[in-house]
Design a protein around this motif. Structure first.
Motif, PDB file in Angstrom:
ATOM      1  N   TRP A 276      38.831  34.564  49.440  1.00  0.00           N
ATOM      2  CA  TRP A 276      37.546  34.968  50.405  1.00  0.00           C
ATOM      3  C   TRP A 276      37.661  35.565  51.134  1.00  0.00           C
ATOM      4  N   TRP A 277      39.477  36.574  51.493  1.00  0.00           N
ATOM      5  CA  TRP A 277      39.487  36.699  52.747  1.00  0.00           C
ATOM      6  C   TRP A 277      39.904  36.014  53.940  1.00  0.00           C
ATOM      7  N   GLY A 278      40.427  34.475  52.777  1.00  0.00           N
ATOM      8  CA  GLY A 278      41.623  33.908  54.328  1.00  0.00           C
ATOM      9  C   GLY A 278      42.009  33.364  53.001  1.00  0.00           C
ATOM     10  N   PRO A 286      45.400  39.912  47.517  1.00  0.00           N
ATOM     11  CA  PRO A 286      44.271  40.687  47.758  1.00  0.00           C
ATOM     12  C   PRO A 286      44.880  41.947  46.481  1.00  0.00           C
ATOM     13  N   GLY A 287      44.375  42.351  45.828  1.00  0.00           N
ATOM     14  CA  GLY A 287      44.030  43.107  44.689  1.00  0.00           C
ATOM     15  C   GLY A 287      43.183  43.586  43.349  1.00  0.00           C
ATOM     16  N   PHE A 288      43.975  44.365  42.067  1.00  0.00           N
ATOM     17  CA  PHE A 288      42.833  44.646  41.489  1.00  0.00           C
ATOM     18  C   PHE A 288      43.910  45.595  40.728  1.00  0.00           C
ATOM     19  N   THR A 289      43.050  45.320  39.110  1.00  0.00           N
ATOM     20  CA  THR A 289      43.609  46.048  37.757  1.00  0.00           C
ATOM     21  C   THR A 289      43.536  48.339  37.911  1.00  0.00           C
ATOM     22  N   GLN A 290      44.472  48.934  37.857  1.00  0.00           N
ATOM     23  CA  GLN A 290      44.513  50.381  37.080  1.00  0.00           C
ATOM     24  C   GLN A 290      44.543  50.238  35.987  1.00  0.00           C
ATOM     25  N   PHE A 291      43.969  50.674  35.491  1.00  0.00           N
ATOM     26  CA  PHE A 291      44.024  51.383  32.969  1.00  0.00           C
ATOM     27  C   PHE A 291      44.639  52.513  33.629  1.00  0.00           C
ATOM     28  N   HIS A 292      45.075  52.808  32.221  1.00  0.00           N
ATOM     29  CA  HIS A 292      45.535  54.417  31.997  1.00  0.00           C
ATOM     30  C   HIS A 292      45.199  54.595  30.039  1.00  0.00           C
ATOM     31  N   VAL A 293      44.389  55.528  30.033  1.00  0.00           N
ATOM     32  CA  VAL A 293      44.217  56.298  29.095  1.00  0.00           C
ATOM     33  C   VAL A 293      44.913  57.584  28.738  1.00  0.00           C
ATOM     34  N   LYS A 294      45.794  57.227  27.422  1.00  0.00           N
ATOM     35  CA  LYS A 294      46.180  57.898  26.261  1.00  0.00           C
ATOM     36  C   LYS A 294      46.162  58.448  24.762  1.00  0.00           C
ATOM     37  N   GLY A 295      44.878  58.853  24.191  1.00  0.00           N
ATOM     38  CA  GLY A 295      44.535  59.155  23.444  1.00  0.00           C
ATOM     39  C   GLY A 295      44.012  57.636  22.801  1.00  0.00           C
ATOM     40  N   GLU A 296      44.112  57.090  22.162  1.00  0.00           N
ATOM     41  CA  GLU A 296      43.441  56.011  21.887  1.00  0.00           C
ATOM     42  C   GLU A 296      44.203  54.535  22.562  1.00  0.00           C
ATOM     43  N   GLU A 297      45.115  54.902  23.345  1.00  0.00           N
ATOM     44  CA  GLU A 297      46.235  54.159  23.879  1.00  0.00           C
ATOM     45  C   GLU A 297      45.328  53.323  25.192  1.00  0.00           C
ATOM     46  N   LEU A 298      45.857  52.057  25.763  1.00  0.00           N
ATOM     47  CA  LEU A 298      45.371  51.982  27.146  1.00  0.00           C
ATOM     48  C   LEU A 298      46.573  50.655  27.592  1.00  0.00           C
ATOM     49  N   GLN A 310      41.972  36.726  58.029  1.00  0.00           N
ATOM     50  CA  GLN A 310      41.589  37.228  59.847  1.00  0.00           C
ATOM     51  C   GLN A 310      41.079  35.638  59.901  1.00  0.00           C
ATOM     52  N   LEU A 311      41.629  34.650  59.727  1.00  0.00           N
ATOM     53  CA  LEU A 311      40.307  33.746  59.855  1.00  0.00           C
ATOM     54  C   LEU A 311      39.265  33.031  61.283  1.00  0.00           C
ATOM     55  N   GLU A 312      38.077  32.072  60.741  1.00  0.00           N
ATOM     56  CA  GLU A 312      36.915  32.096  61.554  1.00  0.00           C
ATOM     57  C   GLU A 312      38.634  30.510  62.208  1.00  0.00           C
ATOM     58  N   PRO A 313      37.277  30.528  63.493  1.00  0.00           N
ATOM     59  CA  PRO A 313      38.372  29.023  63.787  1.00  0.00           C
ATOM     60  C   PRO A 313      38.243  27.600  63.119  1.00  0.00           C
ATOM     61  N   GLU A 314      36.949  27.752  62.104  1.00  0.00           N
ATOM     62  CA  GLU A 314      36.540  26.193  61.811  1.00  0.00           C
ATOM     63  C   GLU A 314      36.980  26.414  60.415  1.00  0.00           C
ATOM     64  N   ASP A 315      38.063  27.497  59.613  1.00  0.00           N
ATOM     65  CA  ASP A 315      38.446  27.363  58.622  1.00  0.00           C
ATOM     66  C   ASP A 315      39.893  26.185  58.978  1.00  0.00           C
ATOM     67  N   ASP A 316      39.625  25.445  59.103  1.00  0.00           N
ATOM     68  CA  ASP A 316      40.359  24.664  58.623  1.00  0.00           C
ATOM     69  C   ASP A 316      40.911  23.954  57.356  1.00  0.00           C
ATOM     70  N   LEU A 317      40.403  24.252  56.504  1.00  0.00           N
ATOM     71  CA  LEU A 317      40.259  24.117  54.871  1.00  0.00           C
ATOM     72  C   LEU A 317      41.548  24.562  54.425  1.00  0.00           C
ATOM     73  N   GLU A 318      41.336  26.214  54.581  1.00  0.00           N
ATOM     74  CA  GLU A 318      41.950  27.213  54.698  1.00  0.00           C
ATOM     75  C   GLU A 318      43.043  27.217  54.523  1.00  0.00           C
ATOM     76  N   ARG A 319      43.261  26.679  56.213  1.00  0.00           N
ATOM     77  CA  ARG A 319      44.674  26.679  56.601  1.00  0.00           C
ATOM     78  C   ARG A 319      45.902  26.004  56.246  1.00  0.00           C
ATOM     79  N   ASP A 320      44.816  24.314  55.899  1.00  0.00           N
ATOM     80  CA  ASP A 320      45.359  23.685  54.707  1.00  0.00           C
ATOM     81  C   ASP A 320      45.666  24.257  53.790  1.00  0.00           C
ATOM     82  N   ARG A 321      44.923  24.927  52.896  1.00  0.00           N
ATOM     83  CA  ARG A 321      45.485  25.483  51.728  1.00  0.00           C
ATOM     84  C   ARG A 321      46.318  26.411  51.999  1.00  0.00           C
ATOM     85  N   ILE A 322      47.066  27.180  53.182  1.00  0.00           N
ATOM     86  CA  ILE A 322      47.612  28.121  53.287  1.00  0.00           C
ATOM     87  C   ILE A 322      49.493  27.278  53.621  1.00  0.00           C
ATOM     88  N   ARG A 323      49.320  26.286  53.919  1.00  0.00           N
ATOM     89  CA  ARG A 323      50.497  25.585  54.684  1.00  0.00           C
ATOM     90  C   ARG A 323      50.631  24.973  53.442  1.00  0.00           C
TER      91      ARG A 323
END
Length: 346
Positions: A276-278, A286-298, A310-323
């Protein structure tokens, strides 16, 4: 709940099919599948201004537009805004607006699948009265010109189906939703697939049909079956297994998975927003998936992009998770060194 009349449905499909080369029998003639193409699956972008999520999403747009192999289109996997469930209506509408304005920078069309956080107010934690007329999916659908929360289209002789995995229900606290397709939508799906019989097919759902977080975490309460999958997976699976379905694209968990069952791939993409951007989520950027089609192959490949949280001042939970994750990585490295340097005595 209103259910489709089978005869009326087939009649509507036959009329619609007249424009896509489907004969009167309702069975598609064998097409020539010579055109190779690519498409993308972007899910769980959770766009909002906090943590500069809209700028992170803009970085994703730049990554997509700069890919060496251009995609013909994008399949959005849901949860494209941070939240319609827990935020004020004004903030939710602002998130839709910035998501839409940034998405307009894509150099290819995109298709929407609705996620649980895209739905407004169907939660006990809603910030509006339970009788607010805007509760539901309509605000999101209107913003993007969606006539229905589930639909299908064809592209170069492949068939693509976008499903709605959020079934509206009533609860003690008022309007709510559960993770299911529901009988009406499954009835629509089986005739839609029948009308496009013979076409290789890709289906998109936000809530997964298969998810293995419970197994990954050795969760004694079977988290994989608790808010992580649709409740009617078996009914859904029986329909798609008798048709020419290649893959089901999933979101919601933010954890990538590739799982094949009875000839169908169930593919969950990593989250565009990661945590969640934390920061990274379970080690995934962060990322995504690219799919390639050729004929009936995927085929497919996972693609990351760089974004510093870019954490906010109150994002202590996120800082703990990263740590905590950095500590875990260091421990793994130390244990590996110990194990590689040890002498096995037998």
């Amino acid at each position: 709940m209103t259910f489709f009349n089978r005869r009326e449905f087939i009649k509507k499909v036959a009329i619609a099919g007249a424009g896509v080369g489907i004969p009167a029998s309702g069975i598609a003639s064998a097409p020539k599948r010579e055109d190779a193409f690519s498409f993308l699956h972007l899910t769980d972008a959770h766009v909002r201004r906090k943590r500069k999520g809209h700028l992170g999403y803009a970085t994703c747009v730049e990554k997509v537009n700069g890919l060496p192999r251009k995609a013909d289109f994008i399949l959005m996997g849901g949860d494209q805004v941070f939240d319609g469930m827990y935020t004020e209506k004004e903030e939710y509408l602002d998130q839709i607006e910035i998501f839409k304005s940034v998405s307009d920078g894509f150099e290819m069309p995109y298709y929407h699948c609705i996620g649980n956080h895209d739905v407004f107010g169907r939660s006990a934690r809603r910030k509006v009265p339970a009788d607010d007329p805007d509760i539901g999916k309509q605000l999101y659908m209107d913003a993007f010109g969606m006539e229905s929360p589930y639909y299908s289209f064809n592209h170069k002789d492949w068939h693509f189906v976008i499903l709605d995995s959020l079934l509206e229900v009533d609860s003690d606290h008022g309007p709510s939703q559960t993770h299911a397709f529901g009988e009406e939508q499954l009835e629509w799906l089986r005739f839609d697939l029948g009308a496009n019989y013979g076409k290789p097919t890709v289906i998109v759902t936000h809530i997964a049909a298969f998810n293995h977080i419970g197994q990954m975490n050795a969760s004694p309460d079977l988290l994989a079956m608790n808010h992580m999958v649709v409740s009617d997976t078996r009914e859904f699976r029986h329909i798609i297994e008798r048709h020419h379905v290649k893959a089901v694209l999933q979101g919601h968990s933010h954890v990538p998975e590739d799982y094949e069952f009875n000839g169908i791939w169930y593919l969950t993409s990593q989250s565009v927003s990661a945590a969640w951007w934390g920061g990274n989520w379970k080690g995934y950027k962060p990322g995504f998936t690219q799919f390639h089609v050729k004929g009936e192959e995927l085929s497919w490949e996972k693609i990351d992009f760089d974004w510093e949280a870019q954490l906010e001042p109150e994002d202590d939970l996120e800082r703990d998770r990263i740590r905590e994750y950095k500590t875990f990585q260091a421990q793994q490295k130390r244990l590996l060194e110990e194990e590689r340097d040890s002498v096995y005595s037998g």
